[in-house]
Design a protein around this motif. Structure first.
Motif, PDB file in Angstrom:
ATOM      1  N   MET A 174      -6.683   2.527  -4.673  1.00 15.95           N
ATOM      2  CA  MET A 174      -6.907   3.575  -3.674  1.00 15.95           C
ATOM      3  C   MET A 174      -5.866   3.475  -2.578  1.00 15.95           C
ATOM      4  O   MET A 174      -5.231   2.429  -2.411  1.00 15.95           O
ATOM      5  N   GLN A 175      -5.698   4.564  -1.859  1.00 18.74           N
ATOM      6  CA  GLN A 175      -4.639   4.622  -0.860  1.00 18.74           C
ATOM      7  C   GLN A 175      -4.943   3.791   0.374  1.00 18.74           C
ATOM      8  O   GLN A 175      -4.031   3.338   1.049  1.00 18.74           O
ATOM      9  N   HIS A 188      -8.913  -1.902   0.959  1.00 18.17           N
ATOM     10  CA  HIS A 188     -10.315  -1.952   0.561  1.00 18.17           C
ATOM     11  C   HIS A 188     -10.623  -3.309  -0.052  1.00 18.17           C
ATOM     12  O   HIS A 188      -9.886  -3.792  -0.911  1.00 18.17           O
ATOM     13  N   VAL A 190      -0.350   2.724  -2.980  1.00 14.84           N
ATOM     14  CA  VAL A 190      -1.725   2.273  -3.128  1.00 14.84           C
ATOM     15  C   VAL A 190      -1.902   1.021  -2.288  1.00 14.84           C
ATOM     16  O   VAL A 190      -1.002   0.198  -2.198  1.00 14.84           O
ATOM     17  N   SER A 217      -6.574  -2.442  -4.519  1.00 17.25           N
ATOM     18  CA  SER A 217      -6.465  -2.354  -5.982  1.00 17.25           C
ATOM     19  C   SER A 217      -7.289  -3.451  -6.644  1.00 17.25           C
ATOM     20  O   SER A 217      -7.505  -4.519  -6.073  1.00 17.25           O
ATOM     21  N   SER A 259     -13.868   6.210  -6.039  1.00 22.40           N
ATOM     22  CA  SER A 259     -13.105   6.838  -4.943  1.00 22.40           C
ATOM     23  C   SER A 259     -11.656   6.372  -4.935  1.00 22.40           C
ATOM     24  O   SER A 259     -11.072   6.118  -3.880  1.00 22.40           O
ATOM     25  N   CYS A 260     -11.077   6.246  -6.125  1.00 26.64           N
ATOM     26  CA  CYS A 260      -9.703   5.782  -6.277  1.00 26.64           C
ATOM     27  C   CYS A 260      -8.791   6.918  -6.706  1.00 26.64           C
ATOM     28  O   CYS A 260      -9.247   7.914  -7.263  1.00 26.64           O
ATOM     29  N   GLN A 261      -7.507   6.744  -6.440  1.00 25.92           N
ATOM     30  CA  GLN A 261      -6.529   7.776  -6.764  1.00 25.92           C
ATOM     31  C   GLN A 261      -5.631   7.412  -7.942  1.00 25.92           C
ATOM     32  O   GLN A 261      -4.993   8.274  -8.521  1.00 25.92           O
TER      33      GLN A 261
END
Length: 147
Positions: free
Chosen positions: A119-120, A123, A95, A98, A23-25
């Motif tokens: 990810m934005q 986390h 981000v 990370s 689920s990362c960008q």
């Protein structure tokens, strides 16, 4: 399945799949050249930052620290990193959460590169997520070592 990294479109598609699984960008894969990391493929990194991540020394930034320490390096919120691991320009990726892991030779003797995801949202990566990304990096190490 690890792609032929010589084919850019295959490498980007593979990395995009890895990112989807976490689920990362954003994501990067670097290959070691001595004490330097050279960018092999990236997804989601803004163009203006590419010159800053194309060649990274061991010990600098999240990827460089992962290579130097030979262990996963995580930042829950890159936007508020107070530990000095993240480079100031890294905040421009937008981000937050990370994780970078080293790509190590199958015999454990050589750091071959790094694999990173971001990810934005802030986390905390779980031990399972760290192990899963490290497993992918291990598969890359086998491919790069010809094993």
């Amino acid at each position: 399945m690890i792609p032929d990294f010589a084919k850019a479109e295959d490498a980007r598609a593979w990395l995009a799949g890895v990112l989807e699984g976490f689920s990362c960008q954003t994501g990067t894969l670097h290959k070691a050249d001595g004490e330097w990391l050279d960018l092999v493929v990236q997804v989601g990194v803004p163009d203006f930052l590419l010159p800053k991540i194309e060649r990274i020394p061991f010990g600098k930034g999240i990827a460089g620290v992962a290579a130097e320490r030979r262990e996963p390096v995580e930042l829950c919120n890159l936007q508020q990193d107070l530990g000095g691991v993240a480079r100031p320009d890294a905040r421009e990726t937008k981000v937050s959460g990370s994780l970078a892991v080293p790509v190590i030779s199958p015999d454990g003797s050589v750091v071959l590169g790094t694999l990173g995801v971001g990810m934005q949202d802030p986390h905390d990566f779980t031990d399972e997520e760290k192990a899963r990304l490290s497993g992918i990096a291990s598969d890359i190490g086998k491919t790069w070592s010809g094993c």
